[in-house]
Motif scaffolding. Structure first.
Motif, short mmCIF file in Angstrom:
data_model
loop_
_atom_site.label_atom_id
_atom_site.label_comp_id
_atom_site.label_asym_id
_atom_site.label_seq_id
_atom_site.Cartn_x
_atom_site.Cartn_y
_atom_site.Cartn_z
N LEU A 300 28.03 48.97 19.47
CA LEU A 300 26.62 48.62 19.55
C LEU A 300 25.75 49.65 18.85
O LEU A 300 24.75 49.30 18.19
CB LEU A 300 26.20 48.48 21.02
CG LEU A 300 26.86 47.35 21.81
CD1 LEU A 300 26.42 47.38 23.26
CD2 LEU A 300 26.54 45.99 21.19
N LEU A 319 28.85 40.18 19.84
CA LEU A 319 28.31 40.35 21.19
C LEU A 319 28.21 39.02 21.93
O LEU A 319 28.60 38.92 23.11
CB LEU A 319 26.93 41.02 21.10
CG LEU A 319 26.13 41.17 22.39
CD1 LEU A 319 26.85 42.07 23.37
CD2 LEU A 319 24.74 41.71 22.10
N GLU A 346 21.74 51.96 24.28
CA GLU A 346 22.59 50.90 23.75
C GLU A 346 22.49 49.64 24.61
O GLU A 346 22.47 48.52 24.08
CB GLU A 346 24.05 51.35 23.68
CG GLU A 346 24.35 52.31 22.54
CD GLU A 346 23.78 53.69 22.77
OE1 GLU A 346 23.57 54.07 23.95
OE2 GLU A 346 23.53 54.41 21.79
N CYS A 347 22.39 49.82 25.93
CA CYS A 347 22.22 48.66 26.81
C CYS A 347 20.89 47.96 26.54
O CYS A 347 20.81 46.73 26.55
CB CYS A 347 22.30 49.10 28.27
SG CYS A 347 23.95 49.60 28.81
N ALA A 350 21.27 45.81 23.49
CA ALA A 350 22.04 44.61 23.78
C ALA A 350 21.21 43.59 24.56
O ALA A 350 21.26 42.38 24.27
CB ALA A 350 23.30 44.98 24.56
#
Length: 1012
Positions: A300, A319, A346-347, A350
């Motif tokens: 990611l 993803l 990174e979360c 996403a």
């Protein structure tokens, strides 16, 4: 040739001719080559006709005239070998025949792959052709091997099904002759995978892909060959010069647990096709369960970048179509795998991608990532994805359920995304998530209470191990932070909600039991909840008073000193965040000035850590204070702290960095004043020199970075400090001490690695910044010699000379100075060439002649002193004065520099040469070391023809001075000096300059200032 042989040959030739006319050549791609359906049909038709001819002509039992049986198989094999040779010969003679050759060889392979003897013969011939000199033939040989491997290693679907179901009654063991052919072909392809020609490597890599498209684990030899191929493919994926080959290697590579990291590393490749191939391999060949948290985060981090839309789109495809599909489109389950507590950024990326896809997946908006996803999803899957992602979630959970980090970060990002949308009902959507501010604050207080109570427990009172305890604490901290951030997207514009939220934030900041990790978020959230900065500062001043009055921390009879330290650290933490985020418009505000009363106890604290952070906060406070107040109150205070010998080195370093920041902002901060008569400026230089000689590498690195900043900004041009910077730059022990610190961050000030990077850019940039800067570098040779002697005190010879390579230091100084001079000359020449003509002022003929005459005389008188000459003067003078007090090995090292100096006597200034000769002679008298004298006498021999008589120079002094004066009347020599001030005007100017300068400036460019 008998009739039967001719008939068989005719049938084969007829079919090959028909195949070339009826079926166009197979379109070549970078994927693994396989036989086309048309070639397989043609081969089957040829096989049927040959079988019919053999049966109808009764060739099976036919005997030749010599009594030997007729061998139809041998005839067919020889014919096919002849066809292969003819096709290759045609390609060798004419490269335009490549398509015809490829079509012919494809039909040969389609026929021969079902015949043992013929297959082995064709493979052997292809291996022979794979080592010829012509690259086109090597390519075709690799493709022939690829066609055969495709037939040998292909596993029928029935066999694969039998394997999964137990394989009863299914013979999935490859025939021995096929294994033998595959091994021979694999060995030949391995050699061609490192071929010097790109397209040959491409063909070999394509052929090797067959070893990973079948079950080779049944055969030990095939398995070993596949391992070798995999290693080679991994190397090519990272190191092949062709991006197309790197991408092809990734597409052929079997991705498993052992090489996932290598494939993920290709996401950093410079070519977009390689990154795309790596992401495609991860999507098609790697299941989500095979990925660990670190690998997913790395994908990611490198994939979801806006710098490349193609890479971003392929990462979104991975993803959504792989990870989310595996998890039944549940974003919370995905975040659980990514661990948002550690990988929040990174979360967040996403989550934003998932929400954006859910909004646009059923639309045709031209987004490449949406187009890729729509190829994999049907209408039912799209509806299911949207329903699960967009379903209503709230921070209010059932009694049995707790708010998890994954859920809270998803809701926080969702609120932020909705708040930025132009939708008219976004307030209703946010209220569904948060409900209202009092509800959010109640949940926040609940988790804060859990965290505080947990921190009060002793280790023996915990019902969990150390790792579980740390994870629980991190989770609660993270949830509290996300709830605070979530409040910014809510209805804080409403007065009642804003007041309630501010009261909660004030209560949390005033409470010493509140963890320090929450202070930053609380202060920034409170700033967002105020209309003006003045109101915010007023609230902060009240919070600081509450902090100083808070007695709830610890037990009632606890340590008073510990409470005082915690209280002071909380005040510093709050003030630091406020000062970092307040605007410059608040400079001089009474409330802001009053913060110093809360800061001063920390600066005078007995605890060194508190003092250090207090000084850091004071430096930020000074940046928002009026200059007069800084000069009168804070500068003396910082100078006192930085100069105190009893103070800890870390605290002194922070004070020095504060003074550096002030000097960079206020140009006259280090200048002399009526009260101190330049005492502060001098003492600050002395302070930096003391810190540069400190025993701790951290302090040395900080002082060196401060010195470099001030010199580059023009605040200092001090040769001694520059000499220290050169010494630090070449000190090998600095990096060794930095390597021993595993936790050192190269991006932080005080790191030796960071300092090396800064100084490597500092010296060239500083030398080109101004003439004073270049003079300071040149003048640093003398101080550098003394500094190195000081640092080598008590060291053994070998270690001292390795750690302090004095010859390299002097050589580097000369190189930097010469490079700056060369750059300046080229820039001046370019400016003169590009200078436009002035049509308003046309020079007369008399003015033109006078200008040319003056320029000619000026050029004759101008002599530029070389850096080697000036450095040699300083070195010789140092040896003449200090040779009796320095170690013999150091004397030899310095004298060796003089002996190797390359000086052109005819091109240098006579006065400087005379001065050098005088210093060299004095050095010879003062040195009694044999090797040192031998080195110095080499230079003496070069200088033996230099005129020593002063009468000749004195006699010419008047004439030279008159010429200079006359030239300055005709042209403005002052203006020329501004353009190129590093020049001297003949022997007289140099001699006068050398007489007027003292010992402290002997290393400067003596011959450069004579025209002033």
């Amino acid at each position: 040739m008998n009739d039967h042989t001719e008939a068989i040959t005719s049938i084969i030739h007829t079919h090959f001719t028909a195949h070339q006319h009826e079926h166009p050549p197979t379109k070549r791609t970078s994927a693994t080559l396989s036989l086309s359906p048309s070639s397989l049909r043609s081969a089957a038709s040829l096989r049927d006709e040959l079988n019919q001819h053999i049966l109808s002509s009764n060739l099976v039992d036919l005997s030749l005239s010599d009594g030997q049986p007729f061998d139809a198989a041998n005839v067919i094999a020889n014919t096919f070998i002849h066809i292969v040779d003819c096709a290759v010969c045609a390609l060798h003679n004419n490269k335009e025949a490549m398509d015809a050759t490829h079509s012919t060889l494809e039909l040969v392979c389609a026929y021969s792959s079902f015949d043992q003897n013929l297959s082995m013969a064709i493979v052997e011939r292809a291996i022979e052709y794979s080592v010829v000199s012509k690259d086109l033939i090597r390519v075709e040989a690799c493709e022939v091997l690829s066609f055969h491997l495709g037939q040998f290693l292909s596993v029928p679907s029935s066999i694969l099904k039998g394997k999964r179901g137990g394989g009863k009654g299914v013979n999935n063991v490859m025939e021995e002759w096929k294994v033998e052919c595959a091994i021979k072909a694999g060995k030949a392809l391995l050699m061609r995978m490192t071929d010097k020609i790109t397209r040959v490597r491409c063909a070999a890599v394509s052929a090797c892909g067959w070893f990973f498209k079948c079950a080779v684990e049944k055969n030990e030899e095939l398995r070993e060959m596949a391992v070798q191929m995999e290693e080679c493919l991994l190397w090519l994926a990272s190191n092949d010069s062709s991006a197309a080959n790197r991408a092809l290697a990734l597409s052929c590579l079997p991705v498993g647990e052992e090489n996932i990291a290598a494939v993920v590393d290709r996401l950093k490749d410079v070519d977009v096709k390689v990154r795309e191939a790596a992401l495609e391999a991860l999507r098609e060949k790697v299941a989500l369960d095979d990925l660990v948290e670190e690998v997913m985060v790395e994908i990611l981090r490198n994939g979801l970048t806006k710098r490349c839309q193609t890479t971003h789109a392929k990462t979104v495809e991975l993803l959504i179509c792989n990870w989310m599909k595996t998890l039944k489109y549940d974003p919370i389950a995905l975040l659980d795998k990514l661990n948002p507590v550690i990988n929040e950024s990174e979360c967040e990326k996403a989550i934003k991608v998932i929400l954006e896809v859910a909004q646009a997946i059923d639309c045709d908006n031209g987004d490449k990532s949406i187009e890729l996803i729509q190829k994999h999803f049907g209408a039912p899957e799209i509806r299911e994805f949207q329903q699960i992602v967009t379903k209503k979630l709230s921070i209010v959970q059932e009694e049995e359920e707790d708010l998890t980090p994954s859920l809270v970060v998803f809701l926080r990002v969702k609120c932020a995304v909705i708040a930025d949308m132009p939708s008219s009902n976004k307030a209703d959507i946010i209220s569904d998530i948060i409900q209202d501010i009092p509800t959010l604050c109640n949940i926040l207080n609940g988790h804060l209470y859990k965290l505080i109570e947990f921190n009060k427990l002793e280790d023996d009172e915990l019902d969990m191990d150390e790792d579980e305890a740390a994870a629980f604490e991190d989770d609660q901290n993270f949830i509290c932070l996300q709830l605070i951030h979530m409040a910014k997207a809510s209805e804080l514009q409403e007065e009642g909600s804003r007041r309630h939220f501010n009261s909660i934030m004030r209560s949390m900041l005033s409470r010493l039991e509140t963890p320090d990790d929450l202070v930053d978020a609380c202060v920034k959230a409170m700033a967002a909840a105020h209309d003006t900065e003045a109101q915010f500062l007023q609230t902060i001043s009240e919070v600081l008073v509450d902090v100083e009055d808070d007695d709830t921390f610890g037990s009632p009879g606890g340590n008073a000193k510990a409470k005082a330290i915690v209280r002071q650290m909380r005040v510093i933490a709050i003030l630091s965040i406020v000062l970092e985020n307040i605007s410059s418009h608040m400079v001089g505000h009474p409330i802001l000035d009053g913060f110093f009363e809360h800061l001063s106890p920390a600066i005078t604290s007995k605890n060194a850590v508190v003092r250090e952070h207090g000084v850091i906060c004071l430096s930020k406070f000074c940046l928002l204070s009026e200059q007069e107040k800084v000069n009168d109150q804070f500068r003396p205070l910082l100078m006192t702290i930085a100069s105190s010998a009893d103070e800890r080195a870390e605290v002194r370093a922070q004070a020095a960095m504060a003074l550096c920041d002030l000097a960079l902002i206020h140009g006259d901060m280090l200048n002399s004043t009526e009260d101190d008569e330049n005492e502060s400026s001098t003492s600050f230089k002395d302070l930096l020199i003391e810190m540069l000689g400190h025993s701790k590498p951290l302090i040395v690195a900080i002082a060196a970075e401060i010195s470099a900043k001030l010199h580059l900004a023009g605040r200092f041009h001090d040769p001694i400090l520059v000499g220290w910077l050169v010494a630090v730059f070449f000190d090998s022990s600095m990096l060794e001490s930095d390597e021993s610190d595993d936790n050192n961050n190269a991006k932080e000030i005080g790191s030796a690695v960071r300092l090396q990077q800064l100084l490597s850019m500092f010296f060239p940039a500083y030398s080109m910044s101004s003439l004073d800067a270049n003079d300071a570098i040149m003048a640093s040779v003398g101080p550098l010699l003394e500094i190195v002697n000081f640092k080598m005190e008590g060291m053994k010879q070998k270690k001292a000379l390795e750690q302090w390579p004095i010859s390299k230091m002097v050589e580097y100084i000369c190189y930097i100075v010469d490079m700056a001079d060369k750059t300046k000359k080229s820039e001046d020449k370019a400016e003169v060439d590009e200078e436009p003509e002035n049509d308003l002022m046309e020079p007369t003929e008399t003015d033109s002649l006078a200008g040319e005459d003056a320029k000619e005389k000026d050029d004759k008188n101008i002599i530029e002193a070389s850096s080697i000459l000036l450095a040699s003067i300083d070195i010789a003078e140092y040896l003449a004065e200090s040779s009796s007090s320095i170690p013999a090995f150091y004397t030899r090292a310095v004298a060796k520099i003089l002996g190797s100096a390359s000086i052109d006597v005819s091109a240098e200034d006579k006065a400087l040469l005379k001065r050098l000769k005088t210093q060299v002679t004095e050095a010879e008298y003062s040195i009694d070391d044999g090797p040192s004298l031998t080195a110095i006498r080499k230079l003496s021999k070069v200088l033996e023809n230099v005129d020593d008589e002063e009468e000749e120079a004195d006699a010419s002094e008047g004439e030279e001075a008159e010429e200079i004066a006359e030239t300055m009347e005709k042209v403005s020599l002052v203006d020329r000096e501004k353009e190129n001030p590093r020049l001297s005007t003949g022997t007289v100017g140099s001699q006068l300059s050398s007489k007027s300068r003292g010992r402290e400036s002997t290393s400067s460019r003596v011959s450069l200032g004579s025209v002033n």
